[in-house]
Design a protein around this motif. Structure first.
Motif, short mmCIF file in Angstrom:
data_model
loop_
_atom_site.label_atom_id
_atom_site.label_comp_id
_atom_site.label_asym_id
_atom_site.label_seq_id
_atom_site.Cartn_x
_atom_site.Cartn_y
_atom_site.Cartn_z
N ASP A 6 -38.32 113.05 67.74
CA ASP A 6 -37.98 113.97 66.65
C ASP A 6 -36.63 114.67 66.85
O ASP A 6 -36.31 115.60 66.12
CB ASP A 6 -39.07 115.04 66.51
CG ASP A 6 -40.40 114.43 66.07
OD1 ASP A 6 -40.38 113.41 65.36
OD2 ASP A 6 -41.45 114.98 66.45
N VAL A 7 -35.86 114.24 67.83
CA VAL A 7 -34.59 114.89 68.13
C VAL A 7 -33.47 114.17 67.37
O VAL A 7 -33.37 112.94 67.44
CB VAL A 7 -34.30 114.86 69.65
CG1 VAL A 7 -32.97 115.49 69.97
CG2 VAL A 7 -35.43 115.55 70.41
N PRO A 8 -32.64 114.91 66.65
CA PRO A 8 -31.53 114.27 65.92
C PRO A 8 -30.59 113.52 66.86
O PRO A 8 -30.36 113.96 68.00
CB PRO A 8 -30.80 115.44 65.26
CG PRO A 8 -31.77 116.58 65.27
CD PRO A 8 -32.68 116.35 66.45
N LEU A 9 -30.04 112.41 66.39
CA LEU A 9 -29.17 111.58 67.20
C LEU A 9 -27.99 112.37 67.77
O LEU A 9 -27.61 112.18 68.92
CB LEU A 9 -28.65 110.39 66.38
CG LEU A 9 -27.78 109.39 67.12
CD1 LEU A 9 -28.49 108.80 68.32
CD2 LEU A 9 -27.33 108.28 66.18
#
Length: 137
Positions: A118-121
């Motif tokens: 769920d962590v943005p790139l």
């Protein structure tokens, strides 16, 4: 998370938990964390010199020698003089080593994917820069 919590304390905690998860997932290989680290760095099955592995794995030469000895004793890698430079020792995976390294890489990737799902790139790339910076200090 408290904002005053030191990043290195969080990193140490994350490392400890990650090593426990990997040890459980890879228990059938009967390898130490240092051995897993070296195999993960050789997972592309490209021969490397001892010094290249040391830099990639972040392992001191004296520690690395013992790790490589144990992996060789387990039949997972071989050592040979590098073609064109007999002073450099080149490390290569055996067939069994390549299978073990592939299993290690698969487990590492799965753990990373679960943690970063769920962590943005952009945040992942920023974390990579921070970790590389810490590794180089």
């Amino acid at each position: 998370m408290e904002t005053d919590e030191l990043l290195l304390v969080l990193l140490q905690r994350a490392t400890h938990v990650t090593l426990q998860v990997l040890a459980t997932d890879l228990a059938e290989l009967k390898l130490t964390a240092s051995e897993l680290n070296v195999l993960a760095n050789l997972a592309d099955d490209r021969p490397r010199t001892v010094s290249e592995i040391g830099v990639a794995a972040g392992v001191r030469p004296t520690t690395l020698t013992g790790v490589l000895d144990r992996l060789a004793d387990k039949g997972l890698l071989t050592r040979a003089a590098r073609s064109g430079d007999r002073r450099a020792v080149e490390i290569s995976l055996t067939a069994a080593g390549a299978r073990s390294a592939a299993r290690v890489a698969e487990s590492f990737k799965a753990v990373e994917m679960r943690a970063l799902d769920d962590v943005p790139l952009a945040a992942v790339e920023q974390a990579r820069r921070v970790l590389k910076g810490l590794a180089e200090s």
